[in-house]
Design a protein around this motif. Structure first.
Motif, short mmCIF file in Angstrom:
data_model
loop_
_atom_site.label_atom_id
_atom_site.label_comp_id
_atom_site.label_asym_id
_atom_site.label_seq_id
_atom_site.Cartn_x
_atom_site.Cartn_y
_atom_site.Cartn_z
N ALA A 85 6.36 -11.60 -1.61
CA ALA A 85 4.96 -11.16 -1.43
C ALA A 85 4.02 -12.04 -2.25
O ALA A 85 2.93 -12.40 -1.80
CB ALA A 85 4.83 -9.69 -1.83
N LEU B 289 6.68 1.01 -17.52
CA LEU B 289 8.03 1.35 -17.99
C LEU B 289 8.33 0.66 -19.32
O LEU B 289 8.87 1.28 -20.24
CB LEU B 289 9.07 0.91 -16.97
CG LEU B 289 9.53 2.00 -16.02
CD1 LEU B 289 10.54 1.44 -15.04
CD2 LEU B 289 10.14 3.17 -16.80
N MET C 62 0.83 -1.22 0.00
CA MET C 62 0.00 0.00 0.00
C MET C 62 0.86 1.26 0.00
O MET C 62 0.67 2.17 0.81
CB MET C 62 -0.97 -0.04 1.19
CG MET C 62 -2.07 -1.07 1.00
SD MET C 62 -3.05 -0.78 -0.50
CE MET C 62 -3.92 0.70 -0.03
N VAL D 74 0.36 -7.85 6.52
CA VAL D 74 0.41 -9.07 5.70
C VAL D 74 0.18 -10.33 6.52
O VAL D 74 -0.31 -11.34 5.99
CB VAL D 74 1.75 -9.21 4.92
CG1 VAL D 74 1.76 -8.30 3.73
CG2 VAL D 74 2.94 -8.99 5.80
N ASP E 89 3.22 -3.32 -17.04
CA ASP E 89 4.53 -2.68 -17.00
C ASP E 89 4.52 -1.36 -17.75
O ASP E 89 4.71 -1.31 -18.96
CB ASP E 89 5.57 -3.66 -17.57
CG ASP E 89 6.97 -3.27 -17.16
OD1 ASP E 89 7.19 -2.08 -16.86
OD2 ASP E 89 7.84 -4.15 -17.14
N ALA F 222 10.86 -7.25 -3.31
CA ALA F 222 9.96 -7.95 -2.38
C ALA F 222 8.88 -8.72 -3.15
O ALA F 222 8.05 -9.40 -2.53
CB ALA F 222 9.29 -6.95 -1.45
P1 NAD Z 1 6.23 2.30 -2.71
O1 NAD Z 1 7.62 2.14 -2.19
O2 NAD Z 1 5.56 3.62 -2.57
O3 NAD Z 1 5.27 1.20 -2.03
C1 NAD Z 1 5.62 -0.15 -1.88
C2 NAD Z 1 4.86 -0.68 -0.66
O4 NAD Z 1 5.08 -2.08 -0.58
C3 NAD Z 1 5.32 -0.06 0.66
O5 NAD Z 1 4.21 0.42 1.38
C4 NAD Z 1 6.01 -1.23 1.37
O6 NAD Z 1 5.89 -1.14 2.78
C5 NAD Z 1 5.24 -2.40 0.81
N1 NAD Z 1 5.93 -3.69 0.92
C6 NAD Z 1 7.25 -3.96 0.80
N2 NAD Z 1 7.48 -5.27 0.92
C7 NAD Z 1 6.27 -5.87 1.13
C8 NAD Z 1 5.86 -7.21 1.31
N3 NAD Z 1 6.73 -8.22 1.31
N4 NAD Z 1 4.55 -7.45 1.49
C9 NAD Z 1 3.66 -6.43 1.50
N5 NAD Z 1 3.99 -5.13 1.33
C10 NAD Z 1 5.28 -4.85 1.13
O7 NAD Z 1 6.28 1.85 -4.22
P2 NAD Z 1 5.30 2.31 -5.44
O8 NAD Z 1 5.82 3.55 -6.05
O9 NAD Z 1 3.89 2.25 -4.96
O10 NAD Z 1 5.56 1.16 -6.46
C11 NAD Z 1 5.13 -0.15 -6.17
C12 NAD Z 1 5.63 -1.13 -7.21
O11 NAD Z 1 5.02 -0.81 -8.44
C13 NAD Z 1 7.14 -1.08 -7.46
O12 NAD Z 1 7.58 -2.36 -7.79
C14 NAD Z 1 7.27 -0.14 -8.65
O13 NAD Z 1 8.44 -0.39 -9.40
C15 NAD Z 1 6.04 -0.57 -9.39
N6 NAD Z 1 5.54 0.40 -10.31
C16 NAD Z 1 5.21 -0.13 -11.39
C17 NAD Z 1 4.73 0.62 -12.35
C18 NAD Z 1 4.40 -0.14 -13.55
O14 NAD Z 1 4.24 0.36 -14.63
N7 NAD Z 1 4.25 -1.42 -13.44
C19 NAD Z 1 4.56 2.00 -12.24
C20 NAD Z 1 4.88 2.54 -11.04
C21 NAD Z 1 5.37 1.70 -10.05
#
Ligand code: NAD
Length: 214
Positions: free
Chosen positions: A159, A193, A89, A132, A191, A155
């Motif tokens: 996860a 990116l 989240m 979790v 994705d 992670a």
């Molecule tokens: P963020 O760092 O703001 O949030 C990640 C959350 O995951 C944090 O709240 C963290 O506490 C939680 N977390 C970490 N390990 C965990 C686990 N084992 N179980 C449950 N929760 C856990 O990151 P974000 O900016 O929200 O991005 C999230 C993901 O989405 C990243 O992998 C990022 O690269 C990806 N992302 C993807 C796209 C895409 O196009 N696919 C775009 C933006 C972000």
């Protein structure tokens, strides 16, 4: 059903969207030409794709919109609501939790989970973030089928393992990494990116074409 190619499944989703537009316009009938135009594919492709789903067109007279919608929804597994959890989240998880329209498509957000104790108790959209550790109980209690995986790449595997161990069978993976899942579990990557990188490839190709043209 398992023999429908993945590319066809992707187009069936697009046809269903086109059919929703036709329903909104109160059209009762459509044709492969019309669907092809709206889905930006050929009419031949439409007929070939729809042939995987059964026989419901009459040669020359097209398709009944309502029948086609019903059949495509059946093939795509959209005949019942699906319960969805969000794992992670952070920024993306919160944005998804705040999106109000998933339920319009029968995807019902039923849980939000994070490993960080500081996020637990936070209210986002209609949900309160849980730790979790509460996942196994919540998946059973709330009949959660699917999950958005929105944790950092490092992670993602652990996860995903936790989701699968709890009973989740479908994962929409937003983390920019591959995850391994056992048979019977399906992962779909999302994705942004990679999309941007495909765009820059095409922009680059156009720029270099422009550079060589007189
Ligand atoms: P963020 O760092 O703001 O949030 C990640 C959350 O995951 C944090 O709240 C963290 O506490 C939680 N977390 C970490 N390990 C965990 C686990 N084992 N179980 C449950 N929760 C856990 O990151 P974000 O900016 O929200 O991005 C999230 C993901 O989405 C990243 O992998 C990022 O690269 C990806 N992302 C993807 C796209 C895409 O196009 N696919 C775009 C933006 C972000």
């Amino acid at each position: 059903m398992a023999s429908i190619p993945t590319a066809t499944v992707g187009r069936l989703v697009t046809y269903l969207r086109a059919l929703a537009e036709l329903e909104e316009e109160q059209s009762e009938k459509t044709s492969s030409d019309e669907l092809a135009r709206r889905a930006q594919v050929s009419a031949f492709q439409v007929r070939k794709d729809l042939a995987y789903c059964g026989r419901f067109g009459t040669r020359g007279s097209g398709y009944q919109v309502a029948v086609l919608v019903r059949e495509l929804r059946r093939v795509l597994g959209l005949t019942r609501p699906w319960h969805v959890a969000i794992m992670g989240m952070g920024r993306l998880g919160q944005a998804l939790a705040d999106y109000p329209n998933f339920d319009q498509y029968d995807f019902l957000l039923r849980g939000a989970f994070d490993a960080d104790a500081r996020k637990v108790g936070m209210v986002v959209g209609s949900m309160t973030v849980a730790h979790v550790d509460a996942l196994p109980e919540a998946v059973t209690r709330d009949a959660i089928d699917l999950a958005f995986l929105t944790v950092p790449a490092g992670a993602a595997q652990s996860a995903a393992d936790a989701l699968i161990a709890a009973g989740v069978r479908g994962i929409l993976n937003f983390a920019p990494t591959m995850i391994d899942v056992p048979d019977g579990v399906r992962v779909e990557p999302v994705d942004f990116l990679a999309g941007l990188q495909r765009l820059t490839f095409h922009m680059g190709a156009r720029a270099s074409e422009a550079a060589v043209s007189p």
